[in-house]
Design an enzyme around this catalytic site. Sequence first.
Site, PDB file in Angstrom:
ATOM      1  N   MET A   1       0.791  -1.215   0.000  1.00 33.43           N
ATOM      2  CA  MET A   1       0.000   0.000   0.000  1.00 33.43           C
ATOM      3  C   MET A   1       0.834   1.283   0.000  1.00 33.43           C
ATOM      4  SD  MET A   1      -3.205   0.069   2.495  1.00 33.43           S
ATOM      5  CE  MET A   1      -2.085   0.520   3.818  1.00 33.43           C
ATOM      6  N   PRO A   2       2.170   1.176   0.023  1.00 30.55           N
ATOM      7  CA  PRO A   2       2.965   2.416   0.066  1.00 30.55           C
ATOM      8  C   PRO A   2       2.863   3.203  -1.247  1.00 30.55           C
ATOM      9  CG  PRO A   2       4.308   0.481   0.589  1.00 30.55           C
ATOM     10  CD  PRO A   2       3.022  -0.016   0.015  1.00 30.55           C
ATOM     11  N   TYR A   3       3.237   4.460  -1.150  1.00 34.01           N
ATOM     12  CA  TYR A   3       3.309   5.330  -2.321  1.00 34.01           C
ATOM     13  C   TYR A   3       4.707   5.951  -2.351  1.00 34.01           C
ATOM     14  CZ  TYR A   3       2.826   9.437  -5.229  1.00 34.01           C
ATOM     15  OH  TYR A   3       3.030  10.393  -6.184  1.00 34.01           O
ATOM     16  N   THR A  40       1.446  -1.405  -4.139  1.00 34.23           N
ATOM     17  CA  THR A  40       2.528  -0.424  -4.009  1.00 34.23           C
ATOM     18  C   THR A  40       2.621   0.390  -5.292  1.00 34.23           C
ATOM     19  OG1 THR A  40       3.767  -1.785  -2.454  1.00 34.23           O
ATOM     20  CG2 THR A  40       5.029  -0.160  -3.713  1.00 34.23           C
ATOM     21  N   VAL A  41       2.508   1.712  -5.141  1.00 34.67           N
ATOM     22  CA  VAL A  41       2.507   2.616  -6.290  1.00 34.67           C
ATOM     23  C   VAL A  41       3.816   3.410  -6.314  1.00 34.67           C
ATOM     24  CG1 VAL A  41       1.377   4.651  -7.284  1.00 34.67           C
ATOM     25  CG2 VAL A  41      -0.009   2.808  -6.325  1.00 34.67           C
TER      26      VAL A  41
END
Lengths: 71, 71, 71, 71, 71, 71
Positions: A1-3, A40-41
């Site tokens: 889920m990190p950016y 993860t984006v």
Amino acid sequence: MPYVNIKITKEGTSSEQKAKLIQGVTRLLVDVLGKNPKTTVVVIDEVDTDNWGIGGETVTNLRKQSLGGEK
Amino acid sequence: MPYVNIKITKEGTSSEQKAKLIQGVTRLLVDVLGKNPKTTVVVIDEVDTDNWGIGGETVTNLRKQSLGGEK
Amino acid sequence: MPYVNIKITKEGTSSEQKAKLIQGVTRLLVDVLGKNPKTTVVVIDEVDTDNWGIGGETVTNLRKQSLGGEK
Amino acid sequence: MPYVNIKITKEGTSSEQKAKLIQGVTRLLVDVLGKNPKTTVVVIDEVDTDNWGIGGETVTNLRKQSLGGEK
Amino acid sequence: MPYVNIKITKEGTSSEQKAKLIQGVTRLLVDVLGKNPKTTVVVIDEVDTDNWGIGGETVTNLRKQSLGGEK
Amino acid sequence: MPYVNIKITKEGTSSEQKAKLIQGVTRLLVDVLGKNPKTTVVVIDEVDTDNWGIGGETVTNLRKQSLGGEK
């Protein structure tokens, strides 16, 4: 889920290099923090050398002063 | 007085769609938080599919692998 | 797949209000652009009034000058 | 070591003006906080007027409604 | 000279893990793009789970619904 | 109408220093670009030294290695 946002100067980075950056950062977040890679984006911004300053000068000017110069 | 930044892939979003996003986000901040719309700023960044990664791959590659693919 | 960042001053926004913002922005991106909500990320930054400036003054100072003041 | 990001609408800012912004912001961080200018990074983003909203409207539309309009 | 911003939820990331992320991203930029590590800046933002949304819901709510849940 | 984000390490910047940064940046945008100060927004992020990396190391570690160290 990190950016993750990576900002670099726009100086001919290839699609392959971008793909490697995205793959490498995503793997790092899995390895170090156990993050889910699927959400993860990673966004890469390429910035014109006129629009990037370091040491109070634009990179455009720094490039003119040196042969090659810092990346 | 809020500042909102929306990042999407650059894939043909029209001026009308952008205007709707800006209007919608501004209204949401008025409705939910009572913010002043006059000083609410919304900035949309459209990012090349080579420069956007999810799941460790660029969107350019994801688009090639599927017919259509995720937005 | 979009990424949205909302910056507001830190002045007592409740968990319910934040949930409404996140829900509202996500729905807007589905409605206007047909984006996949599952990978739509929204991040809210709450900024101390000392650290937010508008019109050349900190919000802390603006709040002192007026009764209530702008949001 | 600070990082500064300046976002403005894309409306013909010259290389000289960008150089002045970068120089001015860097000097300000030296003068006010004693920061090292050598590692101070400034990035300017120029945003299309279709992609910038204020008061719930795009700057493109605001420019059409007024003669000149706000900068 | 690159600038990297990593946003993750605030859920107990240790100083050691943060140091590993910073080291790993910096090395990646050296390996893939030949960037100068000395002026490569990495900033990690840890965001409260109330302030991070995915799929239209806050991470706080997602954590309640599942045992453990996605990272 | 510009938006400026200043990121610095969290190391005791006073309210007065922040007010000076906000005033100085806003004036710079008026002087160099003729921007309207009333809608110019400046946001200062103060980042924990554990969360800021330069040269592949956290600022926390750099501070330990030197007496004083770089700002």
